[in-house]
Enzyme design. Structure first.
Site, PDB file in Angstrom:
ATOM      1  CG  ASP A  21      -0.549   6.366  -0.703  1.00 52.85           C
ATOM      2  OD1 ASP A  21      -1.194   7.428  -0.539  1.00 52.85           O
ATOM      3  OD2 ASP A  21       0.717   6.030  -0.100  1.00 52.85           O
ATOM      4  N   GLY A  22      -1.693   8.116  -3.164  1.00 55.29           N
ATOM      5  CA  GLY A  22      -1.247   9.112  -4.214  1.00 55.29           C
ATOM      6  C   GLY A  22      -2.220   9.972  -4.705  1.00 55.29           C
ATOM      7  CD1 TRP A  26      -2.093  11.969 -10.628  1.00 54.76           C
ATOM      8  CD2 TRP A  26      -3.955  13.123 -10.162  1.00 54.76           C
ATOM      9  NE1 TRP A  26      -2.826  12.195 -11.731  1.00 54.76           N
ATOM     10  CE2 TRP A  26      -4.053  12.714 -11.581  1.00 54.76           C
ATOM     11  CE3 TRP A  26      -5.486  13.738  -9.687  1.00 54.76           C
ATOM     12  CZ2 TRP A  26      -5.148  12.923 -12.409  1.00 54.76           C
ATOM     13  CZ3 TRP A  26      -6.340  14.068 -10.630  1.00 54.76           C
ATOM     14  CH2 TRP A  26      -6.307  13.657 -11.995  1.00 54.76           C
ATOM     15  CG  HIS A  38      -9.680  11.150  -2.381  1.00 56.51           C
ATOM     16  ND1 HIS A  38      -8.675  10.356  -2.422  1.00 56.51           N
ATOM     17  CD2 HIS A  38      -9.826  11.943  -1.575  1.00 56.51           C
ATOM     18  CE1 HIS A  38      -7.968  10.800  -1.197  1.00 56.51           C
ATOM     19  NE2 HIS A  38      -8.523  11.753  -0.784  1.00 56.51           N
ATOM     20  CG  ASN A  69      -7.565   6.502   5.390  1.00 57.89           C
ATOM     21  OD1 ASN A  69      -7.870   5.972   4.449  1.00 57.89           O
ATOM     22  ND2 ASN A  69      -6.565   6.889   5.636  1.00 57.89           N
ATOM     23  NE  ARG A 195       3.733   4.339   5.556  1.00 55.77           N
ATOM     24  CZ  ARG A 195       4.219   5.537   4.849  1.00 55.77           C
ATOM     25  NH1 ARG A 195       5.698   5.966   5.023  1.00 55.77           N
ATOM     26  NH2 ARG A 195       3.603   6.262   4.314  1.00 55.77           N
ATOM     27  CD  GLU A 208       6.886 -12.906  -4.522  1.00 54.17           C
ATOM     28  OE1 GLU A 208       7.790 -12.097  -4.756  1.00 54.17           O
ATOM     29  OE2 GLU A 208       7.286 -14.053  -4.121  1.00 54.17           O
TER      30      GLU A 208
HETATM   31  C1  FPP Z   1      -4.726   7.142  -0.568  1.00 55.53           C
HETATM   32  O1  FPP Z   1      -4.338   8.442  -1.386  1.00 55.53           O
HETATM   33  C2  FPP Z   1      -6.319   7.009  -1.100  1.00 55.53           C
HETATM   34  C3  FPP Z   1      -7.539   7.022  -0.030  1.00 55.53           C
HETATM   35  C4  FPP Z   1      -7.422   7.061   1.368  1.00 55.53           C
HETATM   36  C5  FPP Z   1      -8.707   6.875  -0.819  1.00 55.53           C
HETATM   37  C6  FPP Z   1      -8.599   5.828  -1.803  1.00 55.53           C
HETATM   38  C7  FPP Z   1      -9.888   6.019  -2.547  1.00 55.53           C
HETATM   39  C8  FPP Z   1     -10.412   5.829  -3.646  1.00 55.53           C
HETATM   40  C9  FPP Z   1      -8.950   5.556  -4.794  1.00 55.53           C
HETATM   41  C10 FPP Z   1     -11.440   6.305  -4.524  1.00 55.53           C
HETATM   42  C11 FPP Z   1     -12.523   5.450  -4.312  1.00 55.53           C
HETATM   43  C12 FPP Z   1     -12.476   4.094  -4.240  1.00 55.53           C
HETATM   44  C13 FPP Z   1     -13.362   3.100  -4.710  1.00 55.53           C
HETATM   45  C14 FPP Z   1     -13.392   1.830  -4.460  1.00 55.53           C
HETATM   46  C15 FPP Z   1     -14.621   3.737  -4.979  1.00 55.53           C
HETATM   47  P1  FPP Z   1      -4.030   9.663  -0.306  1.00 55.53           P
HETATM   48  O2  FPP Z   1      -5.044  10.580  -0.237  1.00 55.53           O
HETATM   49  O3  FPP Z   1      -3.442   9.253   0.892  1.00 55.53           O
HETATM   50  O4  FPP Z   1      -3.026  10.342  -1.221  1.00 55.53           O
HETATM   51  P2  FPP Z   1      -1.630  11.172  -0.767  1.00 55.53           P
HETATM   52  O5  FPP Z   1      -0.714  10.201   0.108  1.00 55.53           O
HETATM   53  O6  FPP Z   1      -0.935  11.838  -1.982  1.00 55.53           O
HETATM   54  O7  FPP Z   1      -1.855  12.253   0.204  1.00 55.53           O
END
Ligand code: FPP
Length: 243
Positions: A21-22, A26, A38, A69, A195, A208
């Site tokens: 997350d994040g 970022w 991403h 999502n 969460r 854990e």
């Molecule tokens: C959550 O951050 C992240 C996601 C919904 C996407 C996760 C995807 C990746 C890390 C990249 C691809 C992974 C693979 C395996 C190729 P957020 O968008 O919710 O961040 P925020 O909470 O700061 O808005």
């Protein structure tokens, strides 16, 4: 091929699951679009996978896209889907060469055909690997997984392959997407939220948890090592009284 550890850390987690997350925050902090985050997050996945053998982590499961999502903007969803396709195309050779076996969990029905074909190919191409088992949760939700599992189980009961009285804690997980994986020992969530957001609900009953402030694109192998060390110093009792 990545090196297998000479000696596995005795008390470290064998299966680590991560809620990455994040990425959005970022990117925002850098004045860039969310997709920039991403992409940075995707690069972190490689670093973390490569750190696993040295830490004795045999199974790594990452939450890439949840059933919730889809509620994001159409542009972000399309960008993420494109990122997954490109990631698979770009990483297949390295994953195969490095001994990583890749699996996907989640409901594939809503994913586009090009992506599911790439997922099938990557699973097939890496099926003989055994150094690290990387599972990517894509269009995954814990409740959705349990509902789909229950549907399959009910079908088996209706067709006479299973008796209702034989359904127990051992039976249901055989119908889950994760049926070939051990339960996670350690679940990490980055970015300061405490969460579990519908991730591995059944499987993490005794895991854990580590909720850390680091945003996923800043997460490093060194931080993973620290969390593995913390894990090793905890006592897991699974509901029992200490001996
Ligand atoms: C959550 O951050 C992240 C996601 C919904 C996407 C996760 C995807 C990746 C890390 C990249 C691809 C992974 C693979 C395996 C190729 P957020 O968008 O919710 O961040 P925020 O909470 O700061 O808005």
């Amino acid at each position: 091929m990545l090196k297998a550890p000479h000696t596995e850390p005795a008390n470290g987690p064998r299966h680590v699951a991560i809620i990455m997350d994040g990425n959005g925050r970022w990117a925002q902090a850098r004045g860039r679009p969310r997709l920039f985050g991403h992409h940075a997050g995707a690069r972190r996945v490689r670093e973390v996978v490569e750190a696993c053998p040295g830490l004795g982590i045999k199974y790594l499961t990452v939450f890439a896209f949840s059933t919730e999502n889809w509620k994001r903007t159409q542009a972000e969803v399309a960008g993420l889907m494109s990122l997954f396709r490109r990631y698979i195309i770009k990483e297949t050779r390295t994953l195969k060469k490095n001994g990583i076996r890749v699996r996907f969990i989640g409901d594939r029905v809503r994913l586009d055909k090009k992506l599911t074909e790439l997922m099938d190919t990557l699973e097939e191409e890496t099926k003989d690997n055994d150094l690290v088992h990387l599972t990517v949760a894509l269009n995954y939700g814990g409740r959705d997984e349990v509902a789909r599992a229950t549907k399959r189980l009910a079908r088996d009961v209706a067709e006479g392959h299973l008796l209702p009285e034989d359904v127990d804690e051992e039976t249901l997980p055989k119908y889950l997407d994760t049926h070939v994986l051990p339960d996670p020992d350690l679940v990490i969530r980055t970015s300061g939220e405490a969460r579990i957001s519908n991730f591995l609900l059944w499987q993490s009953a005794y895991s854990e948890y580590e909720f850390i402030d680091t945003l996923w694109p800043d997460f490093t192998a060194a931080e993973l090592e620290r969390l593995c060390r913390n894990f090793g110093s905890r006592e897991r009792r699974f509901g029992a009284v200490p001996a």
